[in-house]
Design a protein around this motif. Structure first.
Motif, mmCIF file in Angstrom:
data_model
loop_
_atom_site.group_PDB
_atom_site.id
_atom_site.type_symbol
_atom_site.label_atom_id
_atom_site.label_comp_id
_atom_site.label_asym_id
_atom_site.label_seq_id
_atom_site.Cartn_x
_atom_site.Cartn_y
_atom_site.Cartn_z
ATOM 1 N N THR A 21 34.397 45.887 43.845
ATOM 2 C CA THR A 21 34.045 47.298 43.759
ATOM 3 C C THR A 21 35.097 47.996 42.924
ATOM 4 O O THR A 21 36.298 47.745 43.087
ATOM 5 C CB THR A 21 33.988 47.927 45.163
ATOM 6 N N TRP A 22 34.646 48.862 42.034
ATOM 7 C CA TRP A 22 35.560 49.673 41.228
ATOM 8 C C TRP A 22 34.911 51.021 41.002
ATOM 9 O O TRP A 22 33.726 51.087 40.659
ATOM 10 C CB TRP A 22 35.872 48.989 39.891
ATOM 11 N N ALA A 23 35.660 52.066 41.228
ATOM 12 C CA ALA A 23 35.184 53.436 41.029
ATOM 13 C C ALA A 23 33.889 53.690 41.815
ATOM 14 O O ALA A 23 32.984 54.366 41.332
ATOM 15 C CB ALA A 23 34.999 53.727 39.549
ATOM 16 N N GLY A 24 33.812 53.099 42.996
ATOM 17 C CA GLY A 24 32.664 53.308 43.853
ATOM 18 C C GLY A 24 31.408 52.551 43.463
ATOM 19 O O GLY A 24 30.341 52.780 44.026
ATOM 20 N N ARG A 25 31.523 51.633 42.496
ATOM 21 C CA ARG A 25 30.366 50.858 42.037
ATOM 22 C C ARG A 25 30.646 49.367 42.176
ATOM 23 O O ARG A 25 31.783 48.931 42.061
ATOM 24 C CB ARG A 25 30.051 51.196 40.577
ATOM 25 N N SER A 26 29.583 48.589 42.384
ATOM 26 C CA SER A 26 29.706 47.131 42.515
ATOM 27 C C SER A 26 29.615 46.468 41.143
ATOM 28 O O SER A 26 28.799 46.860 40.306
ATOM 29 C CB SER A 26 28.594 46.591 43.410
ATOM 30 N N TYR A 27 30.451 45.452 40.960
ATOM 31 C CA TYR A 27 30.496 44.689 39.706
ATOM 32 C C TYR A 27 30.457 43.199 40.008
ATOM 33 O O TYR A 27 31.087 42.743 40.965
ATOM 34 C CB TYR A 27 31.789 44.981 38.931
ATOM 35 N N GLY A 28 29.768 42.457 39.181
ATOM 36 C CA GLY A 28 29.864 41.016 39.160
ATOM 37 C C GLY A 28 30.887 40.660 38.098
ATOM 38 O O GLY A 28 30.765 41.086 36.948
ATOM 39 N N VAL A 29 31.913 39.914 38.467
ATOM 40 C CA VAL A 29 33.020 39.604 37.556
ATOM 41 C C VAL A 29 33.139 38.101 37.377
ATOM 42 O O VAL A 29 33.106 37.350 38.345
ATOM 43 C CB VAL A 29 34.364 40.131 38.107
ATOM 44 N N THR A 30 33.310 37.692 36.132
ATOM 45 C CA THR A 30 33.581 36.296 35.826
ATOM 46 C C THR A 30 34.943 36.209 35.145
ATOM 47 O O THR A 30 35.194 36.903 34.157
ATOM 48 C CB THR A 30 32.504 35.705 34.903
ATOM 49 N N ARG A 31 35.807 35.357 35.705
ATOM 50 C CA ARG A 31 37.115 35.084 35.087
ATOM 51 C C ARG A 31 37.147 33.613 34.710
ATOM 52 O O ARG A 31 36.907 32.740 35.543
ATOM 53 C CB ARG A 31 38.251 35.398 36.054
ATOM 54 N N VAL A 32 37.465 33.357 33.446
ATOM 55 C CA VAL A 32 37.548 32.001 32.931
ATOM 56 C C VAL A 32 38.968 31.773 32.421
ATOM 57 O O VAL A 32 39.507 32.603 31.684
ATOM 58 C CB VAL A 32 36.517 31.773 31.794
ATOM 59 N N VAL A 33 39.560 30.639 32.813
ATOM 60 C CA VAL A 33 40.909 30.271 32.393
ATOM 61 C C VAL A 33 40.801 29.038 31.509
ATOM 62 O O VAL A 33 40.169 28.051 31.884
ATOM 63 C CB VAL A 33 41.806 29.993 33.623
ATOM 64 N N ARG A 34 41.426 29.109 30.338
ATOM 65 C CA ARG A 34 41.388 27.993 29.388
ATOM 66 C C ARG A 34 42.822 27.648 28.941
ATOM 67 O O ARG A 34 43.731 28.442 29.102
ATOM 68 C CB ARG A 34 40.575 28.376 28.150
ATOM 69 N N LEU A 35 42.942 26.495 28.345
ATOM 70 C CA LEU A 35 44.207 26.058 27.740
ATOM 71 C C LEU A 35 45.378 26.157 28.714
ATOM 72 O O LEU A 35 46.443 26.667 28.384
ATOM 73 C CB LEU A 35 44.499 26.863 26.471
ATOM 74 N N GLY A 36 45.153 25.679 29.931
ATOM 75 C CA GLY A 36 46.219 25.688 30.920
ATOM 76 C C GLY A 36 46.693 27.080 31.295
ATOM 77 O O GLY A 36 47.840 27.256 31.687
ATOM 78 N N GLY A 37 45.814 28.068 31.163
ATOM 79 C CA GLY A 37 46.164 29.445 31.510
ATOM 80 C C GLY A 37 46.647 30.277 30.350
ATOM 81 O O GLY A 37 46.871 31.478 30.492
ATOM 82 N N ARG A 38 46.789 29.671 29.181
ATOM 83 C CA ARG A 38 47.281 30.424 28.026
ATOM 84 C C ARG A 38 46.223 31.355 27.439
ATOM 85 O O ARG A 38 46.555 32.279 26.707
ATOM 86 C CB ARG A 38 47.802 29.470 26.952
ATOM 87 N N GLN A 39 44.958 31.129 27.777
ATOM 88 C CA GLN A 39 43.881 32.030 27.357
ATOM 89 C C GLN A 39 42.972 32.258 28.555
ATOM 90 O O GLN A 39 42.578 31.307 29.229
ATOM 91 C CB GLN A 39 43.095 31.436 26.190
ATOM 92 N N GLN A 40 42.692 33.536 28.822
ATOM 93 C CA GLN A 40 41.825 33.889 29.935
ATOM 94 C C GLN A 40 40.858 34.971 29.487
ATOM 95 O O GLN A 40 41.177 35.766 28.596
ATOM 96 C CB GLN A 40 42.642 34.432 31.112
ATOM 97 N N SER A 41 39.709 35.006 30.116
ATOM 98 C CA SER A 41 38.765 36.074 29.834
ATOM 99 C C SER A 41 38.237 36.643 31.134
ATOM 100 O O SER A 41 38.135 35.939 32.143
ATOM 101 C CB SER A 41 37.609 35.576 28.959
ATOM 102 N N VAL A 42 37.937 37.935 31.096
ATOM 103 C CA VAL A 42 37.323 38.643 32.210
ATOM 104 C C VAL A 42 36.119 39.395 31.668
ATOM 105 O O VAL A 42 36.215 40.081 30.639
ATOM 106 C CB VAL A 42 38.316 39.633 32.859
ATOM 107 N N TYR A 43 34.986 39.211 32.347
ATOM 108 C CA TYR A 43 33.763 39.934 32.001
ATOM 109 C C TYR A 43 33.193 40.489 33.293
ATOM 110 O O TYR A 43 32.860 39.729 34.203
ATOM 111 C CB TYR A 43 32.749 39.016 31.318
#
Length: 84
Positions: A21-43
């Protein structure tokens, strides 16, 4: 004001998909970790709404580098700090 600890903010989210939940709204979040943690993404996509938060984090020799995806960095940082 000191710079945010970007790796710690990303690490607050579990890898894979989760619902938050953020700002009173629900979100589906995907976090992907690549290259041993040296690259990450959040959507994050508002569930039942149009809002999206998306960014990549690169851990470089010069330090962490945040690359928001077509949005201001302030929006991404507010989401990373404020989600519950």
């Amino acid at each position: 004001m000191s710079a945010p600890d970007l790796p710690a903010l990303f690490d607050r989210l579990p890898e894979g998909w989760s619902e938050v939940t953020w700002a009173g709204r629900s979100y589906g979040v995907t976090r992907v970790v690549r290259l041993g943690g040296r690259q990450q993404s959040v959507y994050a996509e508002e569930l039942g709404g149009p809002h999206v938060v998306s960014a990549n984090l690169y851990l470089t020799t010069a330090g962490p580098l945040l690359k928001p995806c077509e949005m201001p960095a302030d929006v991404v940082l507010a989401f990373l700090v404020g989600w519950e």
